[in-house]
Design a protein around this motif. Structure first.
Motif, short mmCIF file in Angstrom:
data_model
loop_
_atom_site.label_atom_id
_atom_site.label_comp_id
_atom_site.label_asym_id
_atom_site.label_seq_id
_atom_site.Cartn_x
_atom_site.Cartn_y
_atom_site.Cartn_z
N ALA A 1 23.52 100.37 47.45
CA ALA A 1 23.54 100.92 46.10
C ALA A 1 22.86 99.99 45.11
CB ALA A 1 24.98 101.19 45.66
N HIS A 2 22.90 98.70 45.38
CA HIS A 2 22.28 97.72 44.49
C HIS A 2 20.84 97.42 44.87
CE1 HIS A 2 25.72 96.33 41.96
NE2 HIS A 2 26.42 96.86 42.95
N GLN A 3 20.37 97.96 46.00
CA GLN A 3 18.99 97.75 46.42
C GLN A 3 18.38 99.09 46.83
OE1 GLN A 3 17.45 94.61 48.63
NE2 GLN A 3 19.04 93.12 48.11
N PRO A 4 17.88 99.87 45.86
CA PRO A 4 17.31 101.19 46.15
C PRO A 4 16.17 101.16 47.17
CG PRO A 4 17.64 100.91 43.79
CD PRO A 4 17.87 99.56 44.42
N SER A 5 15.39 100.10 47.19
CA SER A 5 14.28 100.03 48.14
C SER A 5 14.78 99.98 49.57
CB SER A 5 13.41 98.80 47.85
OG SER A 5 14.17 97.61 47.97
N ALA A 6 15.85 99.22 49.81
CA ALA A 6 16.43 99.16 51.15
C ALA A 6 17.04 100.50 51.54
CB ALA A 6 17.48 98.06 51.22
N LEU A 7 17.70 101.15 50.58
CA LEU A 7 18.29 102.46 50.85
C LEU A 7 17.20 103.48 51.16
CD1 LEU A 7 20.67 104.41 50.92
CD2 LEU A 7 20.47 104.64 48.43
N GLY A 8 16.09 103.43 50.41
CA GLY A 8 14.99 104.35 50.66
C GLY A 8 14.38 104.16 52.04
N ARG A 9 14.19 102.92 52.43
CA ARG A 9 13.62 102.65 53.76
C ARG A 9 14.57 103.13 54.85
NH1 ARG A 9 11.37 96.81 56.11
NH2 ARG A 9 11.06 97.54 58.28
N LEU A 10 15.86 102.93 54.66
CA LEU A 10 16.83 103.37 55.65
C LEU A 10 16.83 104.89 55.77
CD1 LEU A 10 19.18 102.88 57.59
CD2 LEU A 10 20.72 102.80 55.62
N ARG A 11 16.75 105.59 54.66
CA ARG A 11 16.76 107.05 54.70
C ARG A 11 15.49 107.59 55.35
NH1 ARG A 11 19.61 108.33 48.83
NH2 ARG A 11 21.72 108.63 49.70
N GLU A 12 14.37 106.95 55.14
CA GLU A 12 13.14 107.38 55.81
C GLU A 12 13.29 107.29 57.32
OE1 GLU A 12 9.81 105.16 54.42
OE2 GLU A 12 9.90 105.96 52.36
N GLU A 13 13.90 106.20 57.77
CA GLU A 13 14.10 106.02 59.20
C GLU A 13 15.05 107.08 59.75
OE1 GLU A 13 14.68 102.03 61.72
OE2 GLU A 13 16.55 102.66 60.75
N LEU A 14 16.12 107.37 59.01
CA LEU A 14 17.10 108.35 59.46
C LEU A 14 16.55 109.77 59.41
CD1 LEU A 14 20.24 106.86 57.67
CD2 LEU A 14 19.90 107.02 60.14
#
Length: 262
Positions: free
Chosen positions: A94-107
């Motif tokens: 939640a505090h790092q949108p870039s990491a969340l975005g990369r994770l969602r792309e992978e999923l």
């Protein structure tokens, strides 16, 4: 904690009597269930089946008491510690949108309804979970008792002495993890750390028996949540001592803002 204090392990202490009663009830249930399983004579690949089929180094079977103890460890590793790790993972993402975005792309690349085995093998998801367990180490130290004299850095630790390993200190070592206070899943991409550099579940032959289960369910649970929901953090949080382990001080307050559209 009363189990760690010999003075309270007495029949006259109500919490100890209650603990012993529950322990006996659990052992009796397990013994009956294991007898039923053995009567069927069919091998099973579930956790209990694997434990029942296991053997000591000398070939002897594992006792019911040992299996009960190991199951208790698995439940703890797969419940309380996993819950803390999952909370911290959602907090950091939640505090790092870039990491969340990369994770969602992978999923998202797995499709709308991926199977758990495929989820658990994703590299960036694994890196996120590994980094969470490094940055927010649940068990900050482990203890061992020397069975033989131990030579260590010019000193000899005598037989019978207790020694401790500071897991948190290792995980915060800047020589191993540059900028150790930062959440950086990428440090686990393309590199494998040795068991002496990364040990969130302890090490050696006394390593947590529930490690594989905990790692698997953290990955699947985290993936399921981030694929389906939009979350926002409601503030900052820090680690605090929770009994013999560490966890979020206030439980990582967050808000579900929307159902995510795939």
């Amino acid at each position: 904690l009363i189990a760690l204090t010999p003075a309270f392990r007495k029949w006259w202490f109500p919490p100890w009597r209650r603990f012993q009663r529950i322990k006996r009830s659990s052992a009796d249930f397990l013994a009956r269930y294991m007898s039923e399983r053995r009567a069927v004579g069919k091998e099973s690949s579930d956790v209990l089946g694997i434990l029942m089929a296991s053997r000591h180094e000398d070939g002897t079977t594992v006792s019911n008491d040992e299996i009960l103890g190991k199951l208790g460890t698995i439940v703890m590793a797969g419940h309380k510690n996993s819950a803390a790790a999952l909370a911290w993972a959602l907090y950091e993402l939640a505090h790092q949108p870039s990491a969340l975005g990369r994770l969602r792309e992978e999923l998202d690349a797995l499709g709308p309804d991926p199977d758990p085995e495929s989820i658990a093998k994703l590299p960036y998801l694994g890196a996120v979970c590994d980094e969470v367990l490094r940055l927010h180490t649940t068990h900050t130290e482990i203890a061992r008792m020397c069975q033989v004299p131990l030579k260590l850095l010019g000193y000899t630790v005598p037989k019978g002495a207790s020694v401790g390993v500071g897991i948190c200190a290792i995980h915060q070592d800047s020589a191993i993890y540059p900028e150790p206070e930062r959440f950086q899943p990428e440090r686990f991409i393309g590199r494998s750390f040795s068991p002496f550099e990364y040990l969130p579940y302890g090490g050696g032959h006394r390593r947590c028996i529930g490690a594989s289960l905990a790692a698997f369910e953290i990955r699947v649970a985290l993936a399921t949540i981030v694929m389906r929901w939009e979350l926002e953090s409601l503030g900052t949080e820090r680690d605090a001592r929770k009994n013999i382990v560490m966890g979020p001080k206030r439980g990582v307050p967050m808000r579900v803002t929307a159902r995510r559209q795939s």
